[in-house]
Design an enzyme around this catalytic site. Structure first.
Site, short mmCIF file in Angstrom:
data_model
loop_
_atom_site.label_atom_id
_atom_site.label_comp_id
_atom_site.label_asym_id
_atom_site.label_seq_id
_atom_site.Cartn_x
_atom_site.Cartn_y
_atom_site.Cartn_z
N HIS A 1 67.33 45.35 50.88
CA HIS A 1 66.39 44.85 51.88
C HIS A 1 66.33 45.80 53.08
O HIS A 1 66.65 46.98 52.96
CB HIS A 1 66.74 43.42 52.27
N HIS B 1 74.19 43.52 47.98
CA HIS B 1 73.39 42.36 48.37
C HIS B 1 74.30 41.19 48.71
O HIS B 1 75.50 41.20 48.43
CB HIS B 1 72.45 41.95 47.24
N GLU C 1 76.56 41.13 44.33
CA GLU C 1 76.25 40.01 45.22
C GLU C 1 77.57 39.59 45.85
O GLU C 1 78.43 38.98 45.20
CB GLU C 1 75.63 38.85 44.43
#
Length: 495
Positions: A329, A396, A461
């Protein structure tokens, strides 16, 4: 990453048991000593139990000795160093041990006095030959006269030592004389040497600051091996002539004595001479180590010349490996949001820590982004490919219902499936332990950045930003550090 972005088929592959942090290591041998004289002695002990010929040169002035390696190699002679006015004790003792019948002294009486010659003779050496000259250029010419016939010659700047030392082991191994020039003109002794030896081609070492275009154009069939620094010149020599060698010598690029003494041993072992800063491996040196997968190193000099940090970098199996670190992102794309956190900020914080650890460990990390900017997924993949990355790691944080918790790592099967799975497994096995989170396992995930990257790739993650307990860890500098360390160790574990 919001969980609804993952509404594609995934397969949980199961939990792999935690792997202890015991890593394979590259082989590093240090040849050191309390002085440059002792270093030269210890180099000689590594390569010679006896020697019929020994080369002796001044240990504090490089001008005369830059071109001595091919001569020493021809006679299978170690290079030992001395002070100008007296024979140093380590060198005296080593000559006594080697019992040579001949010693070749390099340089005139200013470099190595007649008193030193007398001391050598008093050790029972029957023949002491001096190869001198009125200048460093003439010394190089006179050394070339002692070498066997060769139509090639190496040309290097005579007022700087790095380029001559970088090419020394190759020139020695192949019997090629090293001749010296100024940056702007070819000295007469060098012209005469090329004429008398019938030189038909030349290897020019160094960039245009060292050997100008004008000089280059006057040389017979020249080929230049240059670079933006002494480190890059040495690396380019290694790339050109030693691409299949898994071993190298490493010396401080800002001192000459250790590399000079080591050049003949490097030639005997058919290994290149690479240069380093005292405190950390330069990028050019890392890059050639990584691209050639070198894993065996001989370090020349003590810890002042080459620190323990450099040795540790050389030992690290990731040295020279290019790792693409992708902070997910960024910019207007905040990623998941919850519990006072934006995913893009967590991703970047951990990615920066991973980047620093990789760099300190000797790797060449490349970050997708180092600031809060937006990048398309395709841009991230393209950047990794253009940098010839060996690995791709995307970072992430997860998001779902408040009850969802834990750590998971993904890979994909389009490219490098087995290696990507292995990378993901090595990271996952450490990451959930470090964060003390639920182990959600290693999974196949059809995410663009790991699907389209052609190198082994994984997407981690860290934890769930939507879960209060997980988010408190993602917010913590301590746990961000733990996460980065786990990812770093997972990358090492992969290798």
């Amino acid at each position: 990453m919001r969980i609804f972005l993952k509404s594609i088929p995934m397969l949980i592959l199961g939990v792999v048991l935690f792997v202890p942090n015991v890593f394979a290591a590259n082989s590093v041998t240090r040849l050191d000593g309390a002085s440059r004289y002792e270093v030269a002695v210890n180099v000689s002990k590594q390569g010679w139990s006896s020697a019929s010929t020994v080369v002796v040169a001044n240990g504090t002035a490089y001008a005369d000795v830059l071109t001595a390696a091919p001569l020493a190699y021809k006679y299978n002679a170690p290079i030992l160093l001395t002070e100008s006015s007296k024979l140093t004790t380590p060198t005296k003792n080593r000559i006594s041990q080697l019992k040579p019948s001949k010693v070749i002294v390099i340089g005139g009486t200013i470099s190595v006095s007649n008193n030193v010659v007398s001391e050598i003779k008093n050790l029972g050496v029957s023949t002491v030959e001096r190869i001198g000259g009125r200048s460093r250029y003439e010394v190089a010419q006179n050394i070339s006269k002692k070498l066997s016939s060769n139509s090639k010659a190496v040309i290097a700047n005579g007022t700087a030592y790095a380029d001559s030392l970088a090419i020394g082991s190759y020139a020695a191994r192949n019997g090629i004389p090293i001749l010296l020039t100024t940056a702007s003109s070819i000295p007469e002794p060098t012209k005469n040497a090329m004429g008398s030896k019938g030189t038909t081609s030349t290897i020019v070492v160094g960039g245009e600051i060292s050997v100008s275009k004008s000089v280059y154009s006057q040389l017979p069939s020249p080929t230049r091996i240059g670079g933006n620094s002494r480190f890059e010149v040495a690396a380019n020599i290694a790339k050109k002539y030693y691409s299949s060698s898994k071993a190298a010598f490493v010396s401080n690029g800002y001192t000459y004595a250790d590399a000079l003494a080591g050049s003949v041993l490097a030639a005997k072992q058919n290994r290149p001479m690479l240069f380093t800063d005292a405190g950390s491996l330069p990028t050019a040196t890392r890059a050639v180590i990584g691209s050639n997968s070198k894993n065996t190193f001989t370090v020349l000099g003590g810890t002042i010349s080459v620190t323990t940090n450099v040795v540790n970098q050389l030992k690290n199996v990731i040295v020279g490996k290019k790792v693409f670190v992708d902070a997910g992102h960024g910019g207007y794309d905040s990623g998941a949001v919850g519990n006072g956190l934006k995913e893009k900020d967590v991703n970047l914080a951990v990615a920066k820590l991973v980047n620093s650890k990789l760099s300190a460990g000797g790797a060449i990390p490349v970050m997708a982004r180092s600031t809060d900017v937006f990048l398309e997924l395709s841009e991230r993949v393209a950047k990794a490919k253009s940098n010839n990355a060996n690995l791709f790691v995307s970072i992430h944080a997860n998001s779902a219902s408040p009850a969802a918790t834990g750590t998971e790592t993904y890979y994909y099967t389009k490219y490098e499936a087995d290696n990507s799975k292995r990378l993901a497994t090595q990271i996952q096995n450490r990451l959930y332990k470090a964060l003390n989170t639920q182990n959600r396992g290693v999974k196949i995930g059809n995410f663009h950045v790991i699907r389209e990257s052609t190198m082994p790739s994984s997407l981690v993650e860290l934890a769930f930003i939507s879960n209060v307990n997980d988010a408190s860890k993602l917010k913590s500098a301590l746990y961000q550090e733990k996460a980065a360390q786990a990812i770093y160790e997972g990358i090492i574990g992969y290798y």
